[in-house]
Design a protein around this motif. Structure first.
Motif, mmCIF file in Angstrom:
data_model
loop_
_atom_site.group_PDB
_atom_site.id
_atom_site.type_symbol
_atom_site.label_atom_id
_atom_site.label_comp_id
_atom_site.label_asym_id
_atom_site.label_seq_id
_atom_site.Cartn_x
_atom_site.Cartn_y
_atom_site.Cartn_z
ATOM 1 N N LYS A 1 -9.748 -0.264 0.059
ATOM 2 C CA LYS A 1 -8.481 -0.675 -0.559
ATOM 3 C C LYS A 1 -7.743 0.525 -1.131
ATOM 4 O O LYS A 1 -6.516 0.571 -1.099
ATOM 5 C CB LYS A 1 -8.728 -1.716 -1.644
ATOM 6 C CG LYS A 1 -9.079 -3.060 -1.058
ATOM 7 C CD LYS A 1 -9.052 -4.122 -2.098
ATOM 8 C CE LYS A 1 -9.353 -5.448 -1.443
ATOM 9 N NZ LYS A 1 -8.598 -6.526 -2.011
ATOM 10 N N LYS B 1 -5.697 2.130 1.539
ATOM 11 C CA LYS B 1 -4.587 1.319 2.063
ATOM 12 C C LYS B 1 -3.390 1.484 1.133
ATOM 13 O O LYS B 1 -3.225 0.752 0.175
ATOM 14 C CB LYS B 1 -5.005 -0.141 2.178
ATOM 15 C CG LYS B 1 -6.091 -0.347 3.210
ATOM 16 C CD LYS B 1 -6.498 -1.795 3.291
ATOM 17 C CE LYS B 1 -7.587 -1.980 4.317
ATOM 18 N NZ LYS B 1 -7.986 -3.383 4.419
ATOM 19 N N THR B 2 -2.550 2.436 1.461
ATOM 20 C CA THR B 2 -1.437 2.802 0.587
ATOM 21 C C THR B 2 -0.099 2.375 1.187
ATOM 22 O O THR B 2 -0.007 2.038 2.362
ATOM 23 C CB THR B 2 -1.401 4.320 0.369
ATOM 24 O OG1 THR B 2 -1.247 4.951 1.641
ATOM 25 C CG2 THR B 2 -2.664 4.817 -0.296
ATOM 26 N N THR B 3 0.920 2.412 0.357
ATOM 27 C CA THR B 3 2.302 2.259 0.790
ATOM 28 C C THR B 3 3.061 3.457 0.252
ATOM 29 O O THR B 3 2.984 3.758 -0.932
ATOM 30 C CB THR B 3 2.924 0.949 0.256
ATOM 31 O OG1 THR B 3 2.216 -0.157 0.812
ATOM 32 C CG2 THR B 3 4.392 0.848 0.639
ATOM 33 N N THR C 1 3.054 1.772 5.393
ATOM 34 C CA THR C 1 2.299 0.810 4.604
ATOM 35 C C THR C 1 1.105 0.234 5.351
ATOM 36 O O THR C 1 1.096 0.173 6.580
ATOM 37 C CB THR C 1 3.204 -0.345 4.115
ATOM 38 O OG1 THR C 1 2.482 -1.163 3.211
ATOM 39 C CG2 THR C 1 3.714 -1.188 5.271
ATOM 40 N N HIS C 2 0.108 -0.190 4.573
ATOM 41 C CA HIS C 2 -1.037 -0.950 5.068
ATOM 42 C C HIS C 2 -0.984 -2.381 4.530
ATOM 43 O O HIS C 2 -1.815 -3.201 4.881
ATOM 44 C CB HIS C 2 -2.349 -0.299 4.610
ATOM 45 C CG HIS C 2 -2.661 0.974 5.312
ATOM 46 N ND1 HIS C 2 -2.192 2.194 4.892
ATOM 47 C CD2 HIS C 2 -3.377 1.228 6.432
ATOM 48 C CE1 HIS C 2 -2.632 3.131 5.707
ATOM 49 N NE2 HIS C 2 -3.349 2.579 6.643
ATOM 50 N N ASN C 3 -0.004 -2.677 3.692
ATOM 51 C CA ASN C 3 0.115 -3.988 3.074
ATOM 52 C C ASN C 3 0.520 -5.026 4.129
ATOM 53 O O ASN C 3 1.586 -4.920 4.735
ATOM 54 C CB ASN C 3 1.159 -3.930 1.947
ATOM 55 C CG ASN C 3 1.319 -5.253 1.255
ATOM 56 O OD1 ASN C 3 1.964 -6.153 1.784
ATOM 57 N ND2 ASN C 3 0.736 -5.359 0.080
ATOM 58 N N THR C 4 -0.345 -6.011 4.334
ATOM 59 C CA THR C 4 -0.141 -6.993 5.399
ATOM 60 C C THR C 4 1.165 -7.754 5.236
ATOM 61 O O THR C 4 1.928 -7.903 6.198
ATOM 62 C CB THR C 4 -1.329 -7.971 5.454
ATOM 63 O OG1 THR C 4 -2.528 -7.206 5.651
ATOM 64 C CG2 THR C 4 -1.179 -8.964 6.593
ATOM 65 N N ASP C 5 1.454 -8.243 4.034
ATOM 66 C CA ASP C 5 2.680 -9.002 3.814
ATOM 67 C C ASP C 5 3.915 -8.139 4.075
ATOM 68 O O ASP C 5 4.849 -8.573 4.750
ATOM 69 C CB ASP C 5 2.719 -9.568 2.394
ATOM 70 C CG ASP C 5 3.961 -10.398 2.137
ATOM 71 O OD1 ASP C 5 4.194 -11.360 2.900
ATOM 72 O OD2 ASP C 5 4.696 -10.077 1.178
ATOM 73 N N LEU C 6 3.907 -6.922 3.584
ATOM 74 C CA LEU C 6 5.049 -6.032 3.788
ATOM 75 C C LEU C 6 5.212 -5.678 5.265
ATOM 76 O O LEU C 6 6.331 -5.632 5.782
ATOM 77 C CB LEU C 6 4.907 -4.768 2.935
ATOM 78 C CG LEU C 6 6.056 -3.777 2.984
ATOM 79 C CD1 LEU C 6 7.390 -4.432 2.617
ATOM 80 C CD2 LEU C 6 5.773 -2.595 2.054
ATOM 81 N N LYS C 7 4.105 -5.455 5.971
ATOM 82 C CA LYS C 7 4.188 -5.159 7.412
ATOM 83 C C LYS C 7 4.831 -6.319 8.160
ATOM 84 O O LYS C 7 5.692 -6.119 9.019
ATOM 85 C CB LYS C 7 2.803 -4.876 7.999
ATOM 86 C CG LYS C 7 2.209 -3.558 7.562
ATOM 87 C CD LYS C 7 0.957 -3.205 8.314
ATOM 88 C CE LYS C 7 -0.130 -4.239 8.196
ATOM 89 N NZ LYS C 7 -1.390 -3.830 8.826
#
Length: 124
Positions: free
Chosen positions: A38, A41-43, A58-64
């Motif tokens: 975790k 996993k940066t943005t 990003t690695h953030n699923t929602d943002l991707k």
């Protein structure tokens, strides 16, 4: 006097961090890769005052998902420029399409009012 733009400086001197090995778990007699931690996993958001574009990594699923949907719907404003094969996505988006919102902490009165409203309307 320094005359180059900050964007040119960033593109030449962008700080990168070495990619660490994925976590490995021993299972069924062999190691399995489980991806990035975790913390890995940066943005990151890069922009300067000169360019009309913002770069978002990003690695953030929602943002991707949100960025991919936006890019598909508005290709003139946003486009994917990289997929790092480790769950990271990089997009370029026009300035004015991405906002930062700062929210002040709620006062005790507002918290109490929200709690009472939620109770009255069946929320826990």
């Amino acid at each position: 006097m320094y005359s180059a733009s900050f964007g040119a400086f960033l593109s030449k001197h962008r700080t990168t961090f070495p990619i660490q090995e994925p976590i490995k778990i021993y299972k069924n007699g062999r190691f399995m890769k489980t991806g990035l931690t975790k913390k890995q996993k940066t943005t990151a958001i890069y922009f300067d005052e000169n360019s009309s574009m913002i770069e978002v990594q990003t690695h953030n699923t929602d943002l991707k998902k949100r960025l991919s949907t936006f890019a598909a719907k508005y290709p003139e404003c946003c486009r994917q420029i990289d997929d790092d094969e480790q769950g990271g996505l990089t997009v370029e988006i026009k300035k004015g399409r991405l906002i930062f919102r700062l929210t002040a902490p709620y006062s005790e009165e507002r918290k109490q009012a929200a709690s009472e409203w939620a109770t009255r309307n069946g929320f826990k």
